[in-house]
Design a protein around this motif. Structure first.
Motif, PDB file in Angstrom:
ATOM      1  N   ALA A   1      31.631  32.370 -20.215  1.00 30.16           N
ATOM      2  CA  ALA A   1      30.764  33.180 -21.133  1.00 30.16           C
ATOM      3  C   ALA A   1      30.610  32.218 -22.389  1.00 30.16           C
ATOM      4  N   LEU A   2      31.992  31.719 -22.913  1.00 30.29           N
ATOM      5  CA  LEU A   2      31.888  30.956 -24.010  1.00 30.29           C
ATOM      6  C   LEU A   2      31.589  29.422 -24.010  1.00 30.29           C
ATOM      7  N   ALA A   3      31.220  28.952 -22.659  1.00 29.58           N
ATOM      8  CA  ALA A   3      30.979  27.617 -22.386  1.00 29.58           C
ATOM      9  C   ALA A   3      30.073  26.985 -23.385  1.00 29.58           C
ATOM     10  N   PRO A   4      28.910  27.618 -23.787  1.00 27.16           N
ATOM     11  CA  PRO A   4      27.853  26.788 -24.680  1.00 27.16           C
ATOM     12  C   PRO A   4      28.482  26.519 -26.024  1.00 27.16           C
TER      13      PRO A   4
ATOM     14  N   LEU B   1      31.423  29.293 -34.032  1.00 23.56           N
ATOM     15  CA  LEU B   1      31.382  30.488 -33.550  1.00 23.56           C
ATOM     16  C   LEU B   1      30.084  31.284 -34.207  1.00 23.56           C
ATOM     17  N   THR B   2      28.988  31.486 -33.304  1.00 28.73           N
ATOM     18  CA  THR B   2      27.595  31.908 -33.631  1.00 28.73           C
ATOM     19  C   THR B   2      27.853  33.365 -33.478  1.00 28.73           C
ATOM     20  N   ALA B   3      26.825  34.124 -33.959  1.00 25.76           N
ATOM     21  CA  ALA B   3      26.695  35.441 -33.573  1.00 25.76           C
ATOM     22  C   ALA B   3      26.353  35.631 -32.111  1.00 25.76           C
ATOM     23  N   ASP B   4      25.873  34.630 -31.593  1.00 25.70           N
ATOM     24  CA  ASP B   4      25.535  34.992 -30.058  1.00 25.70           C
ATOM     25  C   ASP B   4      27.060  34.541 -29.314  1.00 25.70           C
ATOM     26  N   ALA B   5      27.929  33.605 -29.768  1.00 32.37           N
ATOM     27  CA  ALA B   5      29.105  33.527 -29.155  1.00 32.37           C
ATOM     28  C   ALA B   5      29.801  34.971 -29.387  1.00 32.37           C
ATOM     29  N   VAL B   6      29.673  35.292 -30.451  1.00 34.62           N
ATOM     30  CA  VAL B   6      30.495  36.760 -30.625  1.00 34.62           C
ATOM     31  C   VAL B   6      30.198  37.789 -29.693  1.00 34.62           C
ATOM     32  N   ASP B   7      28.755  37.997 -29.385  1.00 32.33           N
ATOM     33  CA  ASP B   7      28.280  38.918 -28.333  1.00 32.33           C
ATOM     34  C   ASP B   7      28.607  38.745 -27.106  1.00 32.33           C
ATOM     35  N   ALA B   8      28.866  37.412 -26.664  1.00 30.03           N
ATOM     36  CA  ALA B   8      29.046  36.852 -25.494  1.00 30.03           C
ATOM     37  C   ALA B   8      30.438  37.285 -25.141  1.00 30.03           C
ATOM     38  N   LEU B   9      31.268  36.953 -26.239  1.00 26.79           N
ATOM     39  CA  LEU B   9      32.960  37.153 -26.175  1.00 26.79           C
ATOM     40  C   LEU B   9      32.860  38.993 -26.088  1.00 26.79           C
ATOM     41  N   HIS B  10      32.272  39.584 -26.926  1.00 33.46           N
ATOM     42  CA  HIS B  10      32.438  40.979 -26.733  1.00 33.46           C
ATOM     43  C   HIS B  10      31.829  41.509 -25.237  1.00 33.46           C
ATOM     44  N   ALA B  11      30.876  40.923 -24.972  1.00 36.55           N
ATOM     45  CA  ALA B  11      30.471  41.571 -23.594  1.00 36.55           C
ATOM     46  C   ALA B  11      31.654  41.214 -22.456  1.00 36.55           C
ATOM     47  N   VAL B  12      32.212  40.198 -22.467  1.00 34.05           N
ATOM     48  CA  VAL B  12      32.877  39.819 -21.353  1.00 34.05           C
ATOM     49  C   VAL B  12      34.604  40.315 -21.659  1.00 34.05           C
ATOM     50  N   ALA B  13      34.963  40.347 -22.730  1.00 36.06           N
ATOM     51  CA  ALA B  13      36.334  40.350 -23.131  1.00 36.06           C
ATOM     52  C   ALA B  13      37.081  41.877 -23.786  1.00 36.06           C
ATOM     53  N   THR B  14      36.215  42.812 -23.674  1.00 41.85           N
ATOM     54  CA  THR B  14      36.507  44.001 -24.139  1.00 41.85           C
ATOM     55  C   THR B  14      36.618  45.147 -23.115  1.00 41.85           C
ATOM     56  N   ALA B  15      35.319  45.766 -22.745  1.00 48.97           N
ATOM     57  CA  ALA B  15      35.626  46.919 -21.490  1.00 48.97           C
ATOM     58  C   ALA B  15      36.433  46.382 -20.256  1.00 48.97           C
TER      59      ALA B  15
ATOM     60  N   LEU C   1      41.823  40.136 -29.288  1.00 51.07           N
ATOM     61  CA  LEU C   1      41.222  41.369 -28.503  1.00 51.07           C
ATOM     62  C   LEU C   1      42.855  41.347 -27.769  1.00 51.07           C
ATOM     63  N   LEU C   2      43.168  42.734 -27.894  1.00 57.48           N
ATOM     64  CA  LEU C   2      44.551  43.036 -27.072  1.00 57.48           C
ATOM     65  C   LEU C   2      44.228  44.054 -26.329  1.00 57.48           C
TER      66      LEU C   2
END
Ligand SMILES: Cc1cc2nc3c(=O)[nH]c(=O)nc-3n(C[C@H](O)[C@H](O)[C@H](O)COP(=O)(O)OP(=O)(O)OC[C@H]3O[C@@H](n4cnc5c(N)ncnc54)[C@H](O)[C@@H]3O)c2cc1C
Length: 454
Positions: free
Chosen positions: A399-402, A326-340, A245-246
């Protein structure tokens, strides 16, 4: 103790290279690639050859000082260097290619791009990282993860021999059969056991890969992340990939479609044929419409084009981690914290596994071969946003700790101290490295920087 006078009167005359005290010409060589890290050692020795390194280490033994090697400063770390001599290795620049035996001998001051350029005409290649501007020895002593790691394994597993000066000032050669304990510990143990002056590596018969990156608009990030997650579940070993994510700044050198906005890069490197790669890439290309697609046959000497890491010195703050899955939940967590509104240049996941996960012929001090993905978070360490970058970096980690294992690779997220070492090495490895360091460096001359002592 005031050390500047013995440095001038005792050490300087013994060197063929130079010694610079603060303010003297040559001292500025301590400025690292990561310009956010102030390096203010007691002196900078620019070693002309391995004996200069040995003289410096012996002097440090006699005067209660420490010695830190630096080639490029890509891995610079904040620390008190007031009683440290920095040994700059840039002048240890020998490079010999033995094409018949597929080997190269490389001085500690050489960067990977020089090796790539020297070996390519012979149809041979070293295993390098994403940025060929980093130093060969710093990279190899940290294990060395690169765009072909899943295919060929860790770069340090291609090392045949190290020439090293240990903390007690001895010049030794470490191979699987000579000083094999050093050979084990120098692959992964960074500078814990000595200052490497030259390394010999095995070369691969490799001239071209299929590689590059797909760049997507940030608005497609969620779909691209989820597709990439599914795609990476069962990729063959010839395929290597990372997702970044750049948020690249709007500045010269950054392609216009990527500047000043969120984009997603899916990097890909493979040794398979174009037809196989195109089939494999189809689901990724269909995830959204790429705004740039650079994936094509690529001369291996231009492998830096896959990640397009920055080459000029930069002020950066980075941390790293490893994911067990890397679960689907992990992807959602990453997207929520590391995009906008992310202030990071880069939040990157690299797919691990493949050849990396297998034990090599010769064991080494590199740990965490079983990680499924590596995580790297890098932002600008400039005063106006430094605190925001650090805070957000911690938020991504949290956010990715789990899904994080608690481990880190030695080369990513460079930092010092026992807590960092406990993340990089398992307990047995820390105990072994400590025992070897006590034997080869009884006065702790190399006990500075990313070194292990329990
Ligand atoms: C843009 C960028 C991209 C990167 N990409 C990757 C990648 O894809 N894969 C990867 O594995 N790493 C990567 N790294 C990390 C890099 O490999 C490490 O920072 C490495 O330590 C750089 O080595 P250096 O000599 O260039 O740096 P320096 O800062 O000069 O050295 C860093 C450390 O390496 C050790 N070291 C250096 N020279 C010697 C020596 N002669 N003897 C013993 N120890 C020594 C010491 O611990 C030293 O403190 C990247 C770093 C950056 C900034």
């Amino acid at each position: 103790m005031q050390v500047s006078s013995p440095l001038s009167s005792d050490l300087r005359p013994r060197l063929d290279g130079t010694l610079a005290l603060p303010g003297e010409p040559g001292y500025e060589r301590s400025t690292p690639w990561n310009v956010a890290v102030p390096m203010t050692p007691a002196a900078v020795v620019t070693a002309a050859h391995a004996d200069d390194v040995a003289h410096t280490i012996r002097f440090a033994n006699d005067h209660g000082l420490t010695v830190l090697p630096q080639a490029t400063g890509h891995g610079a770390v904040h620390m008190d260097l007031s009683r440290t001599i920095l040994v700059h290795t840039a002048a240890l620049d020998e490079l010999q290619v033995d094409a018949a035996n597929r080997r190269a001998r490389i001085g500690a001051g050489v960067i990977w791009q020089r090796v790539l350029d020297a070996t390519a005409p012979h149809g041979l290649a070293p295993l390098v990282g994403s940025a060929p501007g980093v130093g060969v020895v710093g990279f190899l002593t940290g294990g060395g993860i690169g765009p072909l790691t899943r295919t060929y394994g860790l770069a340090s597993d291609t090392v045949l021999a190290f020439e090293v000066v240990t903390g007690d000032g001895r010049r030794l050669r470490a191979t699987p059969t000579e000083h094999s304990e050093l050979f084990w510990g120098l692959r992964g143990g960074k500078g814990t056991l000595g200052i490497v002056t030259a390394v010999e590596i095995e070369l691969l018969p490799l001239t071209e890969v299929y590689g590059g990156a797909l760049f997507f608009d940030g608005t497609d990030a969620s779909g691209v992340l989820h597709t990439w997650r599914e795609w990476t579940q069962d990729l063959p070993e010839h395929a290597n990939t990372s997702l970044a994510l750049l948020q690249l700044p709007d500045m010269p050198g950054v392609p216009e479609p990527l500047a000043g906005r969120l984009t997603v890069a899916v990097r890909f490197t493979s040794t398979a044929t174009q037809i196989e790669c195109e089939q494999l890439l189809a689901p990724m290309r269909a995830a959204a419409t790429p705004i740039i697609d650079t994936i094509a046959p690529l001369p291996y000497a231009a492998i830096g084009a896959v990640h397009m890491d920055p080459t000029d010195p930069m002020p950066v703050h980075e941390t790293s981690g490893l994911l067990r899955e890397l679960t689907a939940d992990a992807v959602d967590a990453l997207h929520a914290v590391a995009t906008a509104n992310s202030p990071q240049f880069l939040v990157e996941l690299r797919l691990m596994g493949g050849a990396l996960a297998r034990e090599p012929e010769h064991a080494s001090a590199f740990c965490h071969r079983d990680a499924a993905y590596s995580l790297l978070i890098i932002g600008a360490a400039v005063p106006e946003i430094a605190e925001a970058v650090k805070g957000h970096n911690a938020a991504v980690q949290s956010a990715l700790a789990p899904w994080l294992t608690g481990g880190e690779f030695p080369n990513f997220g460079a930092a010092v101290g026992p807590a960092r070492m406990a993340r990089v090495y398992d307990e047995d490895t820390r105990m072994w490295l400590t025992g070897l360091a006590e034997r080869h460096d009884p006065k702790g001359v190399l006990r500075i920087g990313q070194t292990v002592r329990v």
